[in-house]
Design a protein around this motif. Sequence first.
Motif, short mmCIF file in Angstrom:
data_model
loop_
_atom_site.label_atom_id
_atom_site.label_comp_id
_atom_site.label_asym_id
_atom_site.label_seq_id
_atom_site.Cartn_x
_atom_site.Cartn_y
_atom_site.Cartn_z
N ASP A 4 0.86 -1.15 0.00
CA ASP A 4 -0.04 0.02 -0.02
C ASP A 4 0.95 1.14 -0.03
N PRO A 5 2.12 1.33 0.98
CA PRO A 5 2.77 2.49 0.93
C PRO A 5 3.23 2.61 -0.56
N LEU A 6 4.01 1.73 -1.16
CA LEU A 6 4.79 1.65 -2.27
C LEU A 6 3.74 2.17 -3.50
N ALA A 7 2.54 1.72 -3.50
CA ALA A 7 1.55 1.96 -4.53
C ALA A 7 1.18 3.47 -4.28
N ARG A 8 1.12 3.84 -3.23
CA ARG A 8 0.92 5.56 -2.92
C ARG A 8 1.97 6.35 -3.47
N PHE A 9 3.20 5.99 -3.12
CA PHE A 9 4.53 6.33 -3.51
C PHE A 9 4.51 6.45 -4.89
N GLU A 11 2.11 6.19 -7.17
CA GLU A 11 1.21 7.26 -7.83
C GLU A 11 1.55 8.66 -7.70
N ASP A 12 2.00 9.34 -6.57
CA ASP A 12 2.76 10.49 -6.32
C ASP A 12 3.70 10.64 -7.27
N VAL A 13 4.63 9.73 -7.38
CA VAL A 13 5.74 10.09 -8.45
C VAL A 13 5.22 10.15 -9.93
N LEU A 14 4.49 9.48 -10.25
CA LEU A 14 3.87 9.35 -11.72
C LEU A 14 2.86 10.64 -11.74
N ALA A 15 2.26 11.06 -10.87
CA ALA A 15 1.63 12.51 -10.94
C ALA A 15 2.30 13.72 -10.61
#
Length: 56
Positions: A4-9, A11-15
Amino acid sequence: MTADPLARFAEDVLAERWQGNKAVWIAPEDAGGELTPFPAGYDHLRAIPVQDRPNE
């Protein structure tokens, strides 16, 4: 629980929201829980918060 934290990270990098302020965060016990900031000035590589030693 790491996914979950890796997926959020990711998403933030890609956005292009991730700024990279060199902060350290503690992952939540449950998926979707709040991240906890690690106290500034402490060694984040230890299991128990221990203050960093000033450069001697």
